[in-house]
Design an enzyme around this catalytic site. Structure first.
Site, PDB file in Angstrom:
ATOM      1  N   THR A  92       0.826  -1.207   0.000  1.00 45.42           N
ATOM      2  CA  THR A  92       0.000   0.000   0.000  1.00 45.42           C
ATOM      3  C   THR A  92       0.859   1.255   0.000  1.00 45.42           C
ATOM      4  OG1 THR A  92      -1.562   1.281   1.382  1.00 45.42           O
ATOM      5  CG2 THR A  92      -0.099  -0.237   2.515  1.00 45.42           C
TER       6      THR A  92
ATOM      7  N   TYR B 184      -2.221  -0.067  10.798  1.00 46.86           N
ATOM      8  CA  TYR B 184      -2.357  -0.617   9.449  1.00 46.86           C
ATOM      9  C   TYR B 184      -1.094  -0.377   8.627  1.00 46.86           C
ATOM     10  CZ  TYR B 184      -3.816  -1.054   4.584  1.00 46.86           C
ATOM     11  OH  TYR B 184      -3.883  -1.394   3.249  1.00 46.86           O
TER      12      TYR B 184
END
Length: 375
Positions: free
Chosen positions: A151, A194
């Site tokens: 990501t 995250y």
């Protein structure tokens, strides 16, 4: 999301033929973790259409993904083998990778908000789950290629990036970044649980290529959107905005809406994964930014305006506080991927939004004839 032992689901129907059924069947399956998800089901369909068998490894915890699995089984029949299991189930992972020709690792806890609420669970799925997978692959003694879906959050909030504020968006003060985007040379800076868990996994995949000679690469994704996406407020914002608009419901925007992302249609994302896998021996150990690039760089406000045009009515929009870890700007510089593979995005963001809107109307019982915009 409790871990369950690997268990084959009943296989789908063979009646619905696709072009893939006419191709030579490749018996060694491609393993796709999270293969019932949005990106996973699209990648699975691509391999299946080319005659591969696919193992879909998914715990089916995300609402809506069961529909994607049924769709794959209906289109491709017994060449889809579903294992309903969790990344924390090491025995099921070993079974899944046993005969695999390649692994596309997409399964993850995907929301920043959820990671802040339950950081332990986030770590166990994203970081520990990835280690479990890598170890399962290593234990086979075979050089099974692994592609990992990382990501842009591994680059943090980019606070050091000087920004200018335009009418409807933030833009970098540095014209070279404005023209090309953020490259892989941007220092890693993990923010939020995250970002940390995905960043740890990102680095472990690259190190397994170095330390163990595993043919592995990382794709650091920006915002991917398209058919088979069940977007929520926490993850998949492009689809979420469209779903809310088509249902005539209000939309919540966190921050002022001027934050910019380079959105990429899922068909282009699938092509990127396949291009890297095709040349994995040469590309092993490398990370690639994957997004729509400057040509598809849009603010949330610009996307909302385009959605208003598509649904032909004004959208009720409310604004909340900025979310922790949100970037004012992220646009991927994809020149490394272009140079190594020849890949580049083919679908512009406006055409992509229209494609997603058409799919949502056809598949989610959403209104087909919206009201006209009132002046």
């Amino acid at each position: 999301m409790g871990a369950r032992r690997g268990r084959d689901r009943p296989r789908g129907r063979d009646a619905q033929a696709t072009r893939g059924t006419e191709a030579r069947v490749v018996k060694e399956p491609v393993l796709i973790t999270g293969g019932s998800g949005f990106i996973g089901s699209n990648i699975a369909d691509s391999f299946l259409a080319d005659g591969h068998e696919v193992v879909v490894f998914d715990n089916l915890s995300r609402p809506g993904v069961e529909q994607n699995l049924r769709w794959l089984e209906g289109r491709h029949g017994s060449r889809v083998r579903a294992m309903q299991a969790d990344l924390r189930d090491e025995a099921s992972l070993r079974e899944a990778v046993r005969d695999a020709s390649a692994v596309i690792h997409l399964a993850a806890q995907t929301a920043v908000t959820t990671s802040l609420t339950n950081p332990i669970d986030d770590f166990e799925v994203n970081a520990r789950g990835t280690i479990n997978l890598l170890e399962a692959v290593r234990a086979t003694g075979r050089r099974i290629p692994v592609l990992f879906a990382s990501t842009n959050k591994v680059y943090g909030c980019l606070e050091a990036l000087e920004m200018a504020e335009a009418t409807d968006r933030y833009v970098p003060a540095d014209e070279s970044i404005r023209a090309s985007g953020i490259g892989e040379d941007q220092p890693l800076d993990f923010h939020t649980p995250y970002g940390c868990s995905k960043g740890v996994a990102d680095q472990y995949v690259l190190d397994y290529a170095r330390s163990y000679g595993l043919p592995a690469a990382v794709l650091r994704m920006s915002c991917i959107y398209g058919p088979r996406q069940f977007g929520t407020e926490d993850q998949g914002w492009v689809a979420h905005f469209l779903i809310r608009a088509l249902e005539g419901k209000p939309i919540s925007v966190y921050g002022d809406g001027k934050q910019v992302r380079d959105i990429l249609h899922v068909a282009d994302a699938v092509a990127a994964y396949r291009a890297v896998l095709k040349d994995i021996d040469r590309l092993s150990g490398q990370a690639f930014n994957l997004g729509g690039g400057p040509m598809n760089a849009v603010s949330l406000l610009a996307v909302l305006r385009e959605i208003e045009r598509l649904v032909e009515r004004r959208l009720p929009v409310t604004h909340g506080e900025w979310r922790q870890g949100d970037q004012h700007y992220f646009v991927a510089n994809t020149s490394r991927l272009l140079a190594r593979t020849g890949w580049q995005p083919r679908m512009g963001w406006r055409d992509g939004l229209a494609d997603l809107a058409a799919w949502l109307r056809a598949n989610r019982s959403l209104p087909a004839a919206p009201e006209r915009i009132r002046a």
